[in-house]
Write an enzyme that holds these catalytic residues in place. Structure first.
Site, PDB file in Angstrom:
ATOM      1  N   LEU A 517     -45.399 -41.007 -10.407  1.00 28.01           N
ATOM      2  CA  LEU A 517     -46.531 -40.417 -11.037  1.00 28.01           C
ATOM      3  C   LEU A 517     -47.477 -39.523 -10.293  1.00 28.01           C
ATOM      4  O   LEU A 517     -48.013 -38.685 -10.458  1.00 28.01           O
ATOM      5  CB  LEU A 517     -47.525 -41.733 -11.759  1.00 28.01           C
ATOM      6  CG  LEU A 517     -46.883 -42.549 -12.615  1.00 28.01           C
ATOM      7  CD1 LEU A 517     -48.047 -43.866 -13.113  1.00 28.01           C
ATOM      8  CD2 LEU A 517     -46.883 -41.780 -14.068  1.00 28.01           C
ATOM      9  N   GLY A 518     -47.502 -40.064  -8.822  1.00 31.04           N
ATOM     10  CA  GLY A 518     -48.336 -39.314  -8.070  1.00 31.04           C
ATOM     11  C   GLY A 518     -48.159 -39.866  -6.561  1.00 31.04           C
ATOM     12  O   GLY A 518     -47.554 -40.744  -6.495  1.00 31.04           O
ATOM     13  N   PHE A 522     -52.934 -43.201   0.203  1.00 28.97           N
ATOM     14  CA  PHE A 522     -52.537 -44.730   0.431  1.00 28.97           C
ATOM     15  C   PHE A 522     -51.190 -44.778   0.094  1.00 28.97           C
ATOM     16  O   PHE A 522     -50.642 -45.894   0.352  1.00 28.97           O
ATOM     17  CB  PHE A 522     -53.579 -45.336  -0.366  1.00 28.97           C
ATOM     18  CG  PHE A 522     -54.973 -45.614   0.171  1.00 28.97           C
ATOM     19  CD1 PHE A 522     -55.011 -45.761   1.402  1.00 28.97           C
ATOM     20  CD2 PHE A 522     -55.903 -45.115  -0.642  1.00 28.97           C
ATOM     21  CE1 PHE A 522     -56.499 -46.114   2.101  1.00 28.97           C
ATOM     22  CE2 PHE A 522     -57.287 -45.272  -0.100  1.00 28.97           C
ATOM     23  CZ  PHE A 522     -57.464 -45.587   1.060  1.00 28.97           C
ATOM     24  N   GLY A 523     -50.415 -43.870  -0.465  1.00 27.07           N
ATOM     25  CA  GLY A 523     -49.066 -44.270  -0.917  1.00 27.07           C
ATOM     26  C   GLY A 523     -48.601 -43.499  -2.280  1.00 27.07           C
ATOM     27  O   GLY A 523     -49.545 -42.658  -2.704  1.00 27.07           O
ATOM     28  N   VAL A 525     -47.496 -43.589  -6.381  1.00 25.55           N
ATOM     29  CA  VAL A 525     -47.448 -44.335  -7.469  1.00 25.55           C
ATOM     30  C   VAL A 525     -46.463 -44.245  -8.351  1.00 25.55           C
ATOM     31  O   VAL A 525     -46.076 -43.297  -8.667  1.00 25.55           O
ATOM     32  CB  VAL A 525     -49.037 -44.065  -8.196  1.00 25.55           C
ATOM     33  CG1 VAL A 525     -49.220 -44.773  -9.453  1.00 25.55           C
ATOM     34  CG2 VAL A 525     -50.188 -44.284  -7.014  1.00 25.55           C
ATOM     35  N   ASP A 636     -64.717 -42.382  -3.111  1.00 27.77           N
ATOM     36  CA  ASP A 636     -63.722 -41.258  -3.433  1.00 27.77           C
ATOM     37  C   ASP A 636     -63.720 -41.018  -4.882  1.00 27.77           C
ATOM     38  O   ASP A 636     -62.768 -40.823  -5.589  1.00 27.77           O
ATOM     39  CB  ASP A 636     -62.389 -41.351  -2.887  1.00 27.77           C
ATOM     40  CG  ASP A 636     -61.502 -40.348  -2.962  1.00 27.77           C
ATOM     41  OD1 ASP A 636     -62.183 -39.052  -2.910  1.00 27.77           O
ATOM     42  OD2 ASP A 636     -60.328 -40.459  -2.710  1.00 27.77           O
TER      43      ASP A 636
END
Ligand SMILES: *[C@@H]1O[C@H](CO)[C@@H](O)[C@H](O)[C@H]1NC(C)=O
Ligand SMILES: *[C@@H]1O[C@H](CO)[C@@H](O)[C@H](O)[C@H]1NC(C)=O
Ligand SMILES: *[C@@H]1O[C@H](CO)[C@@H](O)[C@H](O)[C@H]1NC(C)=O
Ligand SMILES: *[C@@H]1O[C@H](CO)[C@@H](O)[C@H](O)[C@H]1NC(C)=O
Ligand SMILES: *[C@@H]1O[C@H](CO)[C@@H](O)[C@H](O)[C@H]1NC(C)=O
Ligand SMILES: *[C@@H]1O[C@H](CO)[C@@H](O)[C@H](O)[C@H]1NC(C)=O
Length: 827
Positions: A517-518, A522-523, A525, A636
């Site tokens: 998904l993206g 942070f990593g 998805v 954020d």
């Protein structure tokens, strides 16, 4: 005939209650010893649901029975009845009907027969034993259980060695010695502590050297304190002896001050301890103080030891000295005075320097000893001045809101000293102006807000309850349907679903790129589907955090408890073979930015829907800031972190990640990940300072983006007046604010609502931190018709932030509750 009846009645009365107990008399079940004016009774009772019997003292007139003392608390009378008598040596002894000795005063010399010994219960609730020579040889006040009565001493009798302290009952049904105690600690300057086992969790402090205190919240109450060769003790008394009061350490560890209310026949609780967050022993660690709003703040000259925990409202690690390279010994240092404090823990490295010293002598005495960290100099009425100093860490300091407390002078280095002198000179008139302005705005608003808040809070309470219930149901059903992919047994964290790696691999088709998904800082998805059909989003954290597994689980569990309809729900986590993953509910409509900035999709969201989204985001942030159990600053907030569910309800995501990652990790990535240009407030960009007001800034940007359908692009650094905020501000000042409205909602919008939103948006992005409203005020302004203040200059307009760091405000001053206000100078 009549005479004998009267005699029988008299005999009966004599049998059931005695005034005194003497040798050869006894008290059995159903009988009691009564104090002179009928205040207290001594006899046998069974607490709560217990069938055991105990010998105790209770108030005669009160129902339900209120027991204030128990003799045989750890040796109940089981399956039998009790007999209290005075034995041949003059001791009070308690036997059961099988003649087993359960309790004894045990004060007499065993081979010396005492001819007369009398036990009497006094109206104070004290059971005393008097022998031949008319002296109290024993009194129950020396052996307290869980209750302190007026004039009953707690502390140490240095002559007899008796230590008097309260210990809780085990439970309401069992008066046995429990785990909580309330006792004097004689180290340093004596103080009274509440202990859980041997761990202190609340401290009661006396002003050193003072020996009578009046309690402001209870007129007529005095607390006495004695510290001499004979004793270290404290007791309280009330001016009006007809008022029944007691202090009880209950079986949950709460120290309660109770007063009998004759009108309603109930005990009224005056103030329980620990009563608030600040009461918790060492809540703000060393060199920190706990403020009236329950936030931690470092003492002058100190900064948070762990800024990250500090931002996340965990101050327990405390503070460290700012300019640690600078010598604090005869190097121009001085003192900053703090007022209205609960003085630091004085049980270690603290001492009374002397009495009858002037304040400046006291200061000199502290200054010349290089290990002296603070002093207090107290004027004791009629007794001169006491000078008291601390030589080590300053711990467990609380600042009181209005009155009470003492002054503390904290040693600071020369740099800090200069700063404080400057501050106290410069800021007076400014402060007064601000105060007047605040009072005239805040007071009327506060009343409205309070009502709204009470209403909201009530509503929320029921909602949260329902939610938690749903959650546990969900979890239960998930567990059943996993079958082959069983959840790991998480007995230590019953609320936290932990997914098996194989289950996640299957759900995401081995992290297939088609399910991606993206990608975030942070990593990555991935979308997935569990075997029960539920769609999930799996956030695969890029590198396993340096946290231990247990710590990570704890964090996740905390975040899993954040439940709000405008936050993405965390379903669980997976920690296995170097993989650390978070599993969220899946949001089919992706993120807000994928709609509002897309010309073809923008029309999916008409004005009504957009307004609801704005309100939803505002509520979600408010929850993070003040309503949840953790106080979280998102840091954020941006359109792409607002996800939309099937019904286009907004849900804020990534709100817990900042907490999960360690400080050093996020700091590496501050510019790239944690902040996103265009959404970051000036004080964050320039000084790295963030607070709830930096989230408010980001919210303002999102709001203006939703109204306008335009991105607040980051090009403003080069062309300050060309960004969205600058554009809206110009139109606003020319009274043409509606020109900014997205063309795809031109048909659906309500101009009043849009104008209100734009105004709120502009208020949120104001340059000065203090000018920006809180999220609470934002919610109120959006959902009511209150008159709004006029926005002032937004940030980054016509002015450029100066990158020059001012030494005084320094990047490191990062207390959350006292946002440093930085004025940006035009270059
Ligand atoms: C108690 O009883 C004993 C023997 O029964 C008797 O000698 C003694 O005088 C009694 N003492 C008192 C104070 O009545
Ligand atoms: C006594 O037992 C009843 C029923 O078993 C219970 O509802 C009540 O809470 C108990 N009381 C105490 C003090 O434990
Ligand atoms: C009474 O006190 C003595 C010493 O003071 C002690 O040895 C004895 O065990 C005590 N007896 C009871 C029943 O507590
Ligand atoms: C007291 O503490 C011990 C050990 O921490 C624990 O096992 C016990 O259950 C506690 N007792 C009560 C009454 O809480
Ligand atoms: C006392 O300590 C135990 C664990 O040792 C804890 O479960 C309990 O909550 C503590 N009680 C209080 C009042 O802090
Ligand atoms: C400073 O005070 C502490 C505590 O009273 C004492 O132990 C130490 O010797 C003093 N140091 C000097 C240099 O006087």
């Amino acid at each position: 005939m009549f005479k004998s009846l009267i005699l029988i009645i008299l005999f009966f009365k004599f049998c059931t209650s005695l005034d005194t107990l003497t040798t050869n008399q006894s008290i059995k079940d159903g009988q009691s010893l009564i104090s002179k004016h009928n205040y207290f009774a001594l006899g046998f009772f069974s607490p709560g649901n217990s069938s055991y019997k105990y010998l105790g003292i209770w108030y005669v007139k009160m129902t339900p029975q209120t027991v204030v003392w128990v003799a045989n608390r750890n040796h109940p009378i089981i399956d039998s009845s009790g007999v209290l008598s005075i034995n041949q040596y003059g001791d009070l002894v308690l036997h059961d009907s099988n003649n087993r000795l359960l309790w004894s005063t045990n004060v007499s010399v065993q081979d010396q027969v005492t001819t007369s010994s009398v036990a009497q219960l006094l109206d104070s609730g004290n059971l005393v034993l008097v022998q031949d020579n008319n002296e109290n040889v024993w009194q129950s006040f020396d052996y307290p259980t869980d209750t302190q009565l007026p004039n009953m001493k707690l502390g140490l009798n240095l002559k007899t060695g008796i230590h008097m302290f309260l210990t809780s009952w085990k439970s309401k049904d069992d008066p046995g010695t429990g785990n909580y105690s309330y006792k004097i600690n004689r180290n340093g300057s004596p103080q009274v502590f509440l202990y859980n086992g041997s761990t202190p969790y609340w401290r009661y402090t006396f002003s050193p050297g003072n020996n009578v205190f009046t309690v402001t919240s209870l007129p007529g109450r005095k607390v006495f304190f004695a510290y001499n060769q004979d004793e270290i003790s404290t007791y309280y008394s009330d001016d009006d002896p007809s008022i029944m009061t007691r202090v009880v350490l209950d079986n949950s560890g709460l120290l309660q001050n109770l007063m009998w209310n004759d009108g309603v026949h109930q005990w009224k609780e005056l103030w329980p301890k620990p009563g608030n967050q600040c009461d918790k022993y060492r809540r703000c660690g060393s060199y920190g103080k706990c403020k009236p709003d329950n936030e931690c703040m470092c003492l002058p000259g100190y900064e948070p030891k762990s800024p990250r925990d500090w931002y996340l409202r965990d101050g327990s690690k405390g503070c460290v000295r700012k300019n640690s390279g600078l010598s604090m010994c005869k190097n121009g240092e001085g003192f900053v005075k703090l007022e209205r404090l609960k003085l630091p823990d004085a049980s270690i490295d603290a001492a009374l320097i002397g009495t009858i010293m002037s304040s400046s002598e006291c200061e000199q005495a502290c200054l010349t000893n290089c290990s002296c960290t603070a002093f207090t100099s107290m004027n004791i009425y009629g007794m001169g001045t006491n000078c008291f100093a601390w030589y080590g860490e300053l711990m467990d300091i609380v600042e009181y809101a209005d009155e009470g407390g003492s002054d503390l002078n904290v040693r600071v280095d020369a740099i800090e000293l200069a700063k404080y002198i400057r501050k106290s000179k410069g800021s007076l008139s400014k402060q007064r102006k601000l105060a007047i302005a605040l009072v005239s705005i805040v007071v009327p608003m506060f009343l409205v807000s309070l009502l709204a808040y009470i209403w909201l809070a009530k509503k929320k309470k029921t909602k949260v309850k329902r939610k938690v219930h749903n959650q546990s149901l969900n979890f239960a059903s998930t567990k059943v349907s996993f079958k082959g992919h069983e959840l790991e047994d998480s007995s230590t964290h019953p609320d936290l679903p932990i997914f098996d790696l194989s289950c996640i691999v299957a759900a995401t088709e081995n992290f297939s790129p088609t399910n991606k998904l993206g990608q975030g800082g942070f990593g990555s998805v991935f979308k997935g589907q569990l075997s029960n059909g539920q769609h999930i989003a799996v956030k695969r954290l890029s590198k396993s955090s340096r946290q231990g597994t247990g710590e990570f689980k704890n964090e996740v569990m905390l975040i899993a408890k954040l439940q709000h309809k405008n936050l993405v729900k965390l379903l669980g986590c997976c920690i296995q073979e170097d993989e650390t993953m978070l599993i969220y509910e899946y949001m089919p409509n992706k993120s807000l930015d994928s709609i509002i900035f897309d010309h073809t999709r923008a029309s999916f969201l008409n004005w009504k829907k957009r307004f609801e989204i704005i309100l939803g985001i505002a509520r979600g942030i408010l929850y993070l800031h003040q309503d949840s159990r953790l106080k979280i600053i998102h840091r954020d907030l941006k359109a792409s972190n607002v996800l939309l569910d099937a019904k286009m309800n907004p849900k804020i995501s990534d709100f817990g990640l900042a907490r999960i990652f360690k400080e050093d990790q996020t700091q590496d990535k501050t510019t790239r990940v944690v902040g996103t240009y265009g959404y970051m407030s000036p004080e964050y960009v320039v000084y790295g300072q963030f607070s709830t007001k930096s989230d408010v800034f980001s919210f303002g940007v999102i709001l203006l983006e939703i109204v306008s359908g335009k991105k607040n692009c980051d090009s403003y650094q080069e062309h300050p007046s060309q960004n969205l905020i600058g554009h809206v501000w110009e139109l606003w000042r020319e009274d043409r604010a509606l020109d900014i409205v997205d063309s795809s909602i031109k048909e659906s919008y309500v101009s009043d609502e849009v104008l209100r939103c734009i105004q709120v948006g502009l208020l949120c992005v104001q340059e000065e931190v203090v000018d920006r409203p809180t999220m609470f005020a934002v919610n109120l302004m959006l959902s009511s018709e209150t008159t709004l203040p006029s926005p002032k200059n937004p940030a980054f307009i016509f002015k450029r932030p100066s990158k020059k760091l001012d030494l005084v405000t320094g990047g490191a001053s990062c207390s959350i509750n006292e946002v440093t206000i930085t004025k940006f100078e035009a270059r």
